[in-house]
Write an enzyme that holds these catalytic residues in place. Structure first.
Site, PDB file in Angstrom:
ATOM      1  N   SER A 173      38.636  37.954  24.279  1.00  9.56           N
ATOM      2  CA  SER A 173      39.806  38.314  25.072  1.00  9.56           C
ATOM      3  C   SER A 173      39.413  38.907  26.424  1.00  9.56           C
ATOM      4  O   SER A 173      40.251  39.339  27.186  1.00  9.56           O
ATOM      5  CB  SER A 173      40.662  39.313  24.287  1.00  9.56           C
ATOM      6  N   VAL A 219      28.255  30.889  22.708  1.00  4.62           N
ATOM      7  CA  VAL A 219      29.114  31.744  23.522  1.00  4.62           C
ATOM      8  C   VAL A 219      30.552  31.415  23.125  1.00  4.62           C
ATOM      9  O   VAL A 219      31.015  30.285  23.305  1.00  4.62           O
ATOM     10  CB  VAL A 219      28.885  31.516  25.027  1.00  4.62           C
ATOM     11  N   HIS A 243      34.089  38.197  29.828  1.00  4.61           N
ATOM     12  CA  HIS A 243      32.654  38.176  29.572  1.00  4.61           C
ATOM     13  C   HIS A 243      32.166  36.757  29.290  1.00  4.61           C
ATOM     14  O   HIS A 243      31.111  36.337  29.768  1.00  4.61           O
ATOM     15  CB  HIS A 243      32.356  39.086  28.377  1.00  4.61           C
TER      16      HIS A 243
END
Ligand code: INI
Length: 156
Positions: A87, A83, A90
């Site tokens: 920007s 992960v 999420h």
């Protein structure tokens, strides 16, 4: 009176290991899978007792770990993903859910599950942890799993 010390052996022996890996950022996660498999084989494990399940992204890892953990077909599971902060927010949602989800399954089932999901700010940091200068976190996660399989089996 002797103190009883319990410490896990790093021996894959006959362990049946499941590996759940996210395809998102696969250029990183496939290196983690290679590391995890290499670790298990180098510690005496057998290829025919390793099962790799690929899922779309890290978000999908917990539900598969849960199903595998409940199946009785595995002695331990390695969760692998990458992960990488972008920007958007999420990252935070995915990173929080995969870590919480995997930890919850481990506690609910009592099965050893190791966490090899990278959570990094940059692609460079992920590359460093996927077989370059900071080692391979897939390898590390598999090693931790082997130790925990033995620790938990000794506790009984
Ligand atoms: N999944 C990842 O494994 N890593 C990421 O960095 C990532 N980002 O940043 O979006 C990511 N998203 C996809 C997510 O895991 C799910 O697959 C998707 O939301 C569908 O449920």
């Amino acid at each position: 009176m002797e103190i009883r010390n319990i410490e896990g052996k790093l021996d894959a022996g006959t362990a049946r290991v499941g590996i759940v890996v996210a395809r998102f950022n696969s250029f990183i996660t496939e290196r983690l899978v290679e590391g995890a498999i290499d670790c298990i084989l180098r510690h005496g494990g057998a290829a025919e007792r390793i099962t790799v399940v690929r899922v779309p992204g890290s978000w999908e890892i917990p539900i598969v770990v849960q199903k595998m953990a409940g199946s009785g077909a595995y002695d331990g599971i390695v969760a692998l993903g990458a992960v990488i902060r972008g920007s958007t927010p999420h990252f935070d949602y995915v990173a929080a859910e995969v870590s919480k989800g995997v930890a919850t399954v481990g506690l609910q089932t009592g099965l050893p599950i190791s966490f090899g999901v990278l959570t990094t700010d940059t692609i460079e940091q992920a590359v460093e942890r996927a077989g370059t200068k900071a080692g391979n976190k897939g390898w590390d996660a598999a090693l931790g799993l082997l130790e925990m399989i033995d620790v938990l089996s000794q506790i009984g």
